[in-house]
Design an enzyme around this catalytic site. Structure first.
Site: not given
Ligand code: CO
Length: 134
Positions: A7, A79, A130
């Site tokens: 994502h 992020h 991440e």
């Protein structure tokens, strides 16, 4: 080592208006808001054919995205999340390469119920990364 893009997370100052933008202007399917007090954010998920977008709004007094929104009052990309098969092996490899893992370095359970780690943006061209174990 890294796999698919899981994502892209976008911090927004106002979740309701961001949801309208994605639903009405961009014509996307947007999930109901999900408060995540442990992470200091309220999240909506937008499922695209090849990845997800997450809209993050601060939740509580000590949200980790408050400072980001002070610097970026209109919101912005916060992020990006890459998938890895083995998060501990990924962490060891990255440390061996000199990359910094944020926090205490132990994986936490992220927004999708899977273990995640964050990598220092200064080590990755100014991008907070991440890693999520799939
Ligand atoms: Co994320």
């Amino acid at each position: 080592m890294i796999g698919r893009l899981n994502h892209v997370a976008i911090a927004v100052p106002n979740l309701a208006s961001a949801v309208l933008l994605y639903q009405q202007t961009l014509g996307a399917e947007v999930s109901p808001p999900l408060p995540q007090p442990d992470h200091g954010v309220t999240v909506v998920f937008i499922q695209l054919p090849n990845t997800k977008i997450e809209l993050l709004e601060p939740l509580g007094e000590t949200s980790p995205i408050t400072k980001f929104l002070e610097r970026n009052p209109d919101g912005g990309i916060h992020h990006i999340c890459y998938e890895v098969e083995d998060i501990l092996a990924a962490r060891e490899r990255l440390r061996g390469e000199g990359a910094r893992v944020l926090g205490d370095g132990e994986p936490k359970i992220g927004a999708h119920g899977k273990p995640v780690l964050f990598l220092h943006p200064k080590d990755f061209n100014g991008t907070l990364i991440e890693l999520e174990q799939i």
